[in-house]
Design an enzyme around this catalytic site. Structure first.
Site, PDB file in Angstrom:
ATOM      1  N   ASN A   1      -3.682   4.216   4.325  1.00 28.19           N
ATOM      2  CA  ASN A   1      -2.722   3.897   5.092  1.00 28.19           C
ATOM      3  C   ASN A   1      -1.869   4.952   5.881  1.00 28.19           C
ATOM      4  OD1 ASN A   1      -3.155   1.264   3.474  1.00 28.19           O
ATOM      5  ND2 ASN A   1      -2.319   0.447   5.297  1.00 28.19           N
TER       6      ASN A   1
ATOM      7  N   ASP B   1       0.685  -1.130  -0.112  1.00 35.35           N
ATOM      8  CA  ASP B   1      -0.158   0.063   0.022  1.00 35.35           C
ATOM      9  C   ASP B   1       0.913   1.107  -0.115  1.00 35.35           C
ATOM     10  OD1 ASP B   1       0.619   0.791   2.805  1.00 35.35           O
ATOM     11  OD2 ASP B   1      -0.458  -1.107   3.423  1.00 35.35           O
TER      12      ASP B   1
ATOM     13  N   GLU C   1      -6.788  -0.004  12.917  1.00 33.32           N
ATOM     14  CA  GLU C   1      -5.795  -0.888  12.863  1.00 33.32           C
ATOM     15  C   GLU C   1      -4.610  -0.772  13.663  1.00 33.32           C
ATOM     16  OE1 GLU C   1      -5.683  -1.079   8.279  1.00 33.32           O
ATOM     17  OE2 GLU C   1      -3.659  -1.394   8.822  1.00 33.32           O
TER      18      GLU C   1
ATOM     19  N   ASP D   1      -8.125  -4.097  15.798  1.00 32.34           N
ATOM     20  CA  ASP D   1      -7.191  -5.394  15.329  1.00 32.34           C
ATOM     21  C   ASP D   1      -6.874  -6.249  16.463  1.00 32.34           C
ATOM     22  OD1 ASP D   1      -4.896  -5.745  13.195  1.00 32.34           O
ATOM     23  OD2 ASP D   1      -4.026  -5.809  15.144  1.00 32.34           O
TER      24      ASP D   1
ATOM     25  N   GLU E   1     -10.366   4.835   4.783  1.00 33.20           N
ATOM     26  CA  GLU E   1      -9.676   4.295   5.825  1.00 33.20           C
ATOM     27  C   GLU E   1      -8.319   4.826   6.064  1.00 33.20           C
ATOM     28  OE1 GLU E   1     -10.109  -0.072   5.777  1.00 33.20           O
ATOM     29  OE2 GLU E   1      -8.182  -0.538   6.475  1.00 33.20           O
TER      30      GLU E   1
ATOM     31  N   HIS F   1     -10.168  -5.176  11.470  1.00 31.16           N
ATOM     32  CA  HIS F   1      -9.019  -4.906  10.482  1.00 31.16           C
ATOM     33  C   HIS F   1      -8.450  -6.699  10.373  1.00 31.16           C
ATOM     34  CE1 HIS F   1      -4.554  -5.056  10.046  1.00 31.16           C
ATOM     35  NE2 HIS F   1      -5.009  -4.637   8.826  1.00 31.16           N
TER      36      HIS F   1
ATOM     37  N   LYS G   1     -11.944  -3.505  -1.235  1.00 30.33           N
ATOM     38  CA  LYS G   1     -11.367  -2.168  -1.030  1.00 30.33           C
ATOM     39  C   LYS G   1     -10.172  -2.090  -1.622  1.00 30.33           C
ATOM     40  CE  LYS G   1      -9.070  -2.132   3.265  1.00 30.33           C
ATOM     41  NZ  LYS G   1      -9.045  -2.549   4.544  1.00 30.33           N
TER      42      LYS G   1
ATOM     43  N   LYS H   1      -6.272  -0.099  -2.194  1.00 32.07           N
ATOM     44  CA  LYS H   1      -5.198   0.897  -1.555  1.00 32.07           C
ATOM     45  C   LYS H   1      -5.122   2.023  -2.637  1.00 32.07           C
ATOM     46  CE  LYS H   1      -4.370  -2.032   1.734  1.00 32.07           C
ATOM     47  NZ  LYS H   1      -4.500  -1.724   3.114  1.00 32.07           N
TER      48      LYS H   1
ATOM     49  N   ASP I   1      -8.492   2.606   1.185  1.00 38.52           N
ATOM     50  CA  ASP I   1      -7.654   2.714   2.356  1.00 38.52           C
ATOM     51  C   ASP I   1      -6.157   3.477   1.888  1.00 38.52           C
ATOM     52  OD1 ASP I   1      -5.983   2.205   4.521  1.00 38.52           O
ATOM     53  OD2 ASP I   1      -6.456  -0.022   4.116  1.00 38.52           O
TER      54      ASP I   1
ATOM     55  N   GLU J   1     -13.013  -7.663   7.506  1.00 41.84           N
ATOM     56  CA  GLU J   1     -11.957  -7.578   6.342  1.00 41.84           C
ATOM     57  C   GLU J   1     -11.442  -9.140   6.078  1.00 41.84           C
ATOM     58  OE1 GLU J   1      -8.434  -5.302   6.837  1.00 41.84           O
ATOM     59  OE2 GLU J   1      -8.156  -5.289   4.660  1.00 41.84           O
TER      60      GLU J   1
HETATM   61 MG   LIG Z   1      -6.015  -0.788   6.401  1.00 36.78          MG
END
Ligand SMILES: [Mg+2]
Length: 442
Positions: free
Chosen positions: A248, A24, A298, A321, A271, A348, A216, A218, A246, A379
């Site tokens: 990150n 990601d 997460e 998480d 996200e 997550h 989803k 990235k 996402d 997920e």
């Molecule tokens: Mg994530």
């Protein structure tokens, strides 16, 4: 009476960076890894726990787990398992060890590994999967395992008792429904940033064929690429599938909304738009991108940050998480907070073992805590499950209820030894075949 007679802690790493699985905007080349703990008992089952990491640094967590094991009270297993709330406090609030946290980073994750292993042991002794063990505990027992320190301005023991007591109503029907129908999953397997457009489109179509209703992608390396990938993904999956993105943690707070808004309102959630510690930043981004929703968690290091995110109205989905925080104890606190604030929990997972471990909390959440399924999805990433003794099963886009006793963390001994870093046979073969040229410890 059973005694813990040893702890084996192993640095296990899988060479996922060779295929860019898991890539990601920030984690460009992860080697999915586990600091893997086996609490060895003198009789009966052993307890397994792990901490997921992205490769380098796994050795730090291995060392931290040893320090956390050393903090375990010198008691028989039955005593420890009967007082997991006290054990959790002994690990998390140790007057010296807490300095290298408090309640964050490797020390906190290490405490989590030990607690996960103890809960695994407790569930195995009861002959139940962890989620069902939790669902069958009394409201009073559940309150005892939660650490309410620094939470009481948001939720008290009395309120928690009320939530768990309310959750007893209809519990058996919900447990039966979970066993029959499982729990909705979504997939990230299509959307890794290192994948070509063709691979992403192919995998997105496969995800729909496999029954997933949310995928989803990235994002965050290039806005033009993200707009194009979003368009291609939408064409691939058709109009009825939700697409989350996402980032990150890649964006500055003041830059995030322009990037997200360039992708339009077709985005189901964004996200980790910025630093996981930036509560006010998340709140600002959420205001600026409405109606697109914010998901995070997460990398949220403890229940206190989750409390603030909820108090600041900074998130729409809480992504717990299984190995970031102090074990099931703290994740029960997180579920309670989410229930109190009316926010759905969408865990997550992925990595190595995270799916196996985290599903238990959603199943438990439906059975006893939120008692709701709306807008809730777990997920799923289809990597590395073959190494686990009781891997998760996803059928037609739904996680099946784990049935094996324990928390799912136990790996096959052969997998552990083959991918022990750096000396396992798997790593030796990669080196001798020239697929990797050097490793950190060479
Ligand atoms: Mg994530």
């Amino acid at each position: 009476m059973t005694k813990i007679i040893g702890a084996e802690i192993v640095d296990v790493r899988f060479p996922t960076s060779l295929e860019l699985d898991g890539s990601d905007a920030v984690n460009v080349d992860p080697d999915y890894s586990a600091a893997y703990l086996r609490l060895v008992t003198d009789e009966g089952p052993d307890g397994y726990g792990l901490v997921f990491t992205a490769g380098r640094g796994n050795e730090v967590v291995v060392a931290a787990i040893q320090s956390a094991v050393d903090l375990l009270p010198d008691e028989e297993v039955e005593t420890l398992l009967g007082h997991l709330g006290q054990v959790s406090k002994a690990l998390v609030h140790d007057s010296q060890f807490r300095w290298i946290g408090p309640e964050k980073g490797a020390a906190h994750m290490a405490a989590g590994a030990v607690l996960n292993a103890l809960w695994d042991l407790k569930a195995k002794q009861a002959g139940l999967p962890l989620w069902e063990l939790l669902a069958r505990m009394s409201p009073e027992e559940l309150v005892e395992v939660v650490d309410f320190t620094h939470l009481r301005d948001a939720i008290t023991e009395a309120e928690a008792l009320e939530i768990f007591t309310r959750g007893q109503d209809g519990k058996e029907e919900r447990i039966a429904a979970l066993k029959q129908h499982g729990y909705a999953a979504y997939t990230t397997s299509a959307g890794w940033l290192g994948y070509s457009d063709d691979k992403m489109v192919r995998l997105a179509k496969e995800a729909v064929a496999d029954g997933f209703t949310l995928i989803k992608l990235k994002v965050g390396a290039s806005v033009d690429d993200d707009v194009r990938r979003m368009r291609l993904a939408r064409e691939a999956v058709g109009p009825d599938i939700k697409i989350a993105i996402d980032a990150n943690q890649i964006w500055e707070v003041h830059e995030a909304s322009a990037w997200i808004n360039a992708l339009g309102h077709d985005v189901y959630w964004v996200e980790e738009p910025t630093s996981p510690d930036d509560v006010l930043g998340h709140a600002r981004i959420r205001r600026e991108i409405s109606p697109v929703r914010v998901a995070t968690g997460e990398a949220v290091q403890n229940r206190i940050i989750f409390k603030q995110l909820l108090q600041a109205e900074a998130l729409d989905f809480m992504q717990i998480d299984s190995t970031r925080v102090a074990g099931p104890n703290e994740n029960i606190a997180n579920l309670l907070l989410a229930a109190k604030f009316g926010i759905p929990v969408c865990p997550h997972a992925g990595g190595v073992g995270l799916c196996e471990l985290v599903v238990h909390f959603s199943f438990f959440d439906f059975a006893v805590v939120s008692t709701a399924l709306e807008n809730r999805v777990i997920e799923f990433v289809d990597h590395l499950h073959e190494h686990f003794v009781a891997p998760v099963t996803v059928v037609n886009g739904r996680y099946q209820a784990p049935g094996a006793p324990g928390n799912g963390a136990e790996m096959y001994a052969d997998s552990v030894s083959r991918w022990t870093y750096p000396a396992g046979a798997g790593w030796e073969e990669l080196r001798s075949s020239g697929r990797i040229t050097a490793i950190a410890s060479d």
